[in-house]
Design an enzyme around this catalytic site. Sequence first.
Site, short mmCIF file in Angstrom:
data_model
loop_
_atom_site.label_atom_id
_atom_site.label_comp_id
_atom_site.label_asym_id
_atom_site.label_seq_id
_atom_site.Cartn_x
_atom_site.Cartn_y
_atom_site.Cartn_z
N LYS A 1 0.83 -1.21 0.00
CA LYS A 1 0.00 0.00 0.00
C LYS A 1 0.86 1.27 0.00
O LYS A 1 2.07 1.21 0.27
CB LYS A 1 -0.92 -0.04 1.22
CG LYS A 1 -1.90 -1.21 1.17
CD LYS A 1 -2.91 -1.13 2.31
CE LYS A 1 -3.88 -2.28 2.24
NZ LYS A 1 -4.94 -2.17 3.27
N ASN B 1 -2.05 0.23 6.54
CA ASN B 1 -1.53 -1.00 7.16
C ASN B 1 -0.61 -1.81 6.24
O ASN B 1 -0.55 -3.03 6.32
CB ASN B 1 -2.67 -1.84 7.74
CG ASN B 1 -3.62 -2.35 6.69
OD1 ASN B 1 -3.52 -1.98 5.52
ND2 ASN B 1 -4.56 -3.21 7.07
N HIS C 1 -2.10 -5.54 1.62
CA HIS C 1 -3.39 -6.23 1.54
C HIS C 1 -3.15 -7.70 1.22
O HIS C 1 -2.18 -8.03 0.53
CB HIS C 1 -4.22 -5.59 0.41
CG HIS C 1 -5.44 -6.37 0.04
ND1 HIS C 1 -6.60 -6.30 0.76
CD2 HIS C 1 -5.67 -7.25 -0.97
CE1 HIS C 1 -7.50 -7.10 0.21
NE2 HIS C 1 -6.96 -7.68 -0.84
P1 CMP Z 1 -7.33 -4.60 3.80
O1 CMP Z 1 -6.90 -5.92 4.30
O2 CMP Z 1 -6.74 -4.10 2.53
O3 CMP Z 1 -8.93 -4.60 3.65
C1 CMP Z 1 -9.75 -3.49 3.91
C2 CMP Z 1 -8.99 -2.30 4.40
O4 CMP Z 1 -9.76 -1.32 5.04
C3 CMP Z 1 -8.01 -2.74 5.48
O5 CMP Z 1 -6.98 -3.51 4.93
C4 CMP Z 1 -7.61 -1.42 6.07
O6 CMP Z 1 -6.69 -0.71 5.24
C5 CMP Z 1 -8.96 -0.70 6.04
N1 CMP Z 1 -9.66 -0.82 7.33
C6 CMP Z 1 -10.19 -1.91 7.88
N2 CMP Z 1 -10.77 -1.63 9.06
C7 CMP Z 1 -10.59 -0.30 9.25
C8 CMP Z 1 -10.96 0.59 10.28
N3 CMP Z 1 -11.64 0.18 11.36
N4 CMP Z 1 -10.62 1.89 10.15
C9 CMP Z 1 -9.95 2.31 9.05
N5 CMP Z 1 -9.57 1.49 8.02
C10 CMP Z 1 -9.88 0.20 8.13
#
Ligand code: CMP
Length: 139
Positions: A11, A114, A117
């Site tokens: 990301k 984070n 993915h």
């Molecule tokens: P990902 O695994 O790419 O799938 C969905 C994404 O949404 C996740 O990683 C995070 O980047 C984002 N995400 C999930 N939960 C939250 C949250 N509570 N607040 C903000 N972003 C979130």
Amino acid sequence: MAGNKTFTMIKPDAVSAGNTGAITKMIEEAGFRIVAIKKTQLSPEKAGEFYAVHKARPFYKDLCSYMSSGAIIPMILEKDNAVEDFRKLIGATDPTKAADGTIRKLFAKSIEANAIHGSDSDENAAIEGSFFFSNTERF
Ligand code: CMP
């Protein structure tokens, strides 16, 4: 039976921090083969399409602007039991809850930014991989 392919993308937070090499090294050392890889940037519309499953979530709008804020590195990976093993390697969505030694524990900045993915099922791995790549069978 569990499939042998998964989809991932590094990301914008991890790409701009210069962590692409360290993360792909961890991925290869964990036994995944990189079948397809590129560097690209999503428009907010394309990010919205990719994360359409989260449309009703309060974080959806922020997620789409964050995911289109810089370059990303999408990849298709191959390994036995790829989806499950890769989710173990990246750790929990929230880096404060991710296990030691996981990619998110080491590199993620927040629950949104984070670092990486990982697809959550074989079906989504195929859908998400074809969102970014075509004609990968020969690799
Ligand atoms: P990902 O695994 O790419 O799938 C969905 C994404 O949404 C996740 O990683 C995070 O980047 C984002 N995400 C999930 N939960 C939250 C949250 N509570 N607040 C903000 N972003 C979130």
